[in-house]
Design an enzyme around this catalytic site. Structure first.
Site, short mmCIF file in Angstrom:
data_model
loop_
_atom_site.label_atom_id
_atom_site.label_comp_id
_atom_site.label_asym_id
_atom_site.label_seq_id
_atom_site.Cartn_x
_atom_site.Cartn_y
_atom_site.Cartn_z
N ASP A 147 1.04 -1.41 -0.05
CA ASP A 147 -0.24 0.60 0.04
C ASP A 147 0.99 1.49 0.33
OD1 ASP A 147 -2.39 -1.77 0.39
OD2 ASP A 147 -2.35 -0.79 3.17
N1 URA Z 1 -1.45 -5.51 4.13
C1 URA Z 1 -2.06 -4.62 4.13
O1 URA Z 1 -2.54 -3.98 4.25
N2 URA Z 1 -0.90 -3.80 3.22
C2 URA Z 1 0.61 -3.80 2.78
O2 URA Z 1 0.74 -2.97 2.16
C3 URA Z 1 0.24 -4.94 2.54
C4 URA Z 1 -0.02 -5.78 3.45
#
Ligand code: URA
Length: 245
Positions: free
Chosen positions: A102
């Site tokens: 993310d």
């Molecule tokens: N889980 C999440 O919530 N965000 C990420 O970037 C990776 C795994």
């Protein structure tokens, strides 16, 4: 080699994405549009995607980046946000991220031009283990941990059992390591939301054999020979399990 495999090997896209390009008529072989997924090509065929020649680079590159927060895990962002492309060297051939973190998540991100390996490592049926360190609101309780261990209901189905280890727990915040082998969208954040402990910060410490170590945010390194042989072992196990077809 099948055309979609050729495009994946060339580092253009995952095999699945390559199939979409073919079906959509974006791929030409020796000047003619080819929409059939089974089409075989060899090194002597001239393959083009959207009018640009596609060749398989002979040097494979495997970079381990510590993606900082507020950076997109894409090579381009139409919204003009900073992307991982700005953090890695341009020379030596185009590499692409394997999977996604993310915008607000930091940590280990493999970037490679080995499309076939990327395909295996992100395949949902082939769960590469990932460990995340989360700082979350509130004190994590035994019953919360049990939900991680048992698997919990999320809006896109039940999560597989995860490993969880509390590093530090206080009344205002807890620091927790979570290991999952799925790769659903925002999964770790959603799991903590489901236990009423929203994530304050999230860092990926490990992706399969690749560990963050002391790599600082925004810095990359080459994968080591040992890491590469572990990655290749994962890929060859996947191949013998006939992952895809
Ligand atoms: N889980 C999440 O919530 N965000 C990420 O970037 C990776 C795994």
């Amino acid at each position: 080699m099948r055309l979609q495999k050729f495009l994946a090997h060339a580092g253009i896209a995952s095999r699945r994405k390559a199939e979409e390009f073919i079906v959509a008529g974006h791929v030409r072989v020796n000047g003619s549009v080819v929409r059939e997924l089974g089409t075989s090509v060899t090194d002597s065929d001239r393959v083009e995607l959207a009018g640009k020649p596609v060749v398989i680079p002979d040097v494979k590159r495997y970079l381990v980046l510590n993606k900082p927060v507020k950076v997109m895990t894409t090579m381009r962002d139409p919204g003009g946000r900073r992307t991982v492309a700005s953090l890695i060297p341009r020379e030596g051939g185009r590499v692409v991220p394997v999977g996604r973190l993310d915008y607000e998540t930091a940590g280990v991100l493999l970037m490679t031009n080995d499309g076939e390996l990327a395909h295996v490592l992100t395949h949902p049926r082939f769960g590469v283990e990932k460990t995340y360190r989360a700082v979350v609101q509130g004190r994590l309780q035994g019953e919360d941990m049990k939900r991680f261990l048992d698997g919990m209901r999320l809006d896109d189905g039940r999560s597989e059992p995860a490993k969880v280890r509390v590093v530090r727990a206080g009344p205002a915040a807890s620091e927790v390591d979570v290991t999952i082998h799925e790769g659903r969208n925002r999964q770790v954040r959603r799991m903590f939301e489901a236990t009423a402990h929203p994530v304050i910060s999230l860092v990926r410490l490990r992706f399969g054999p690749l560990s963050l170590g002391d790599l600082r945010p925004g810095v990359w390194r080459e994968a080591t020979e040992k890491e590469l042989s572990s990655l290749r072992a994962i890929a060859s196990n996947a191949e013998s399990a006939d992952l895809d077809r």
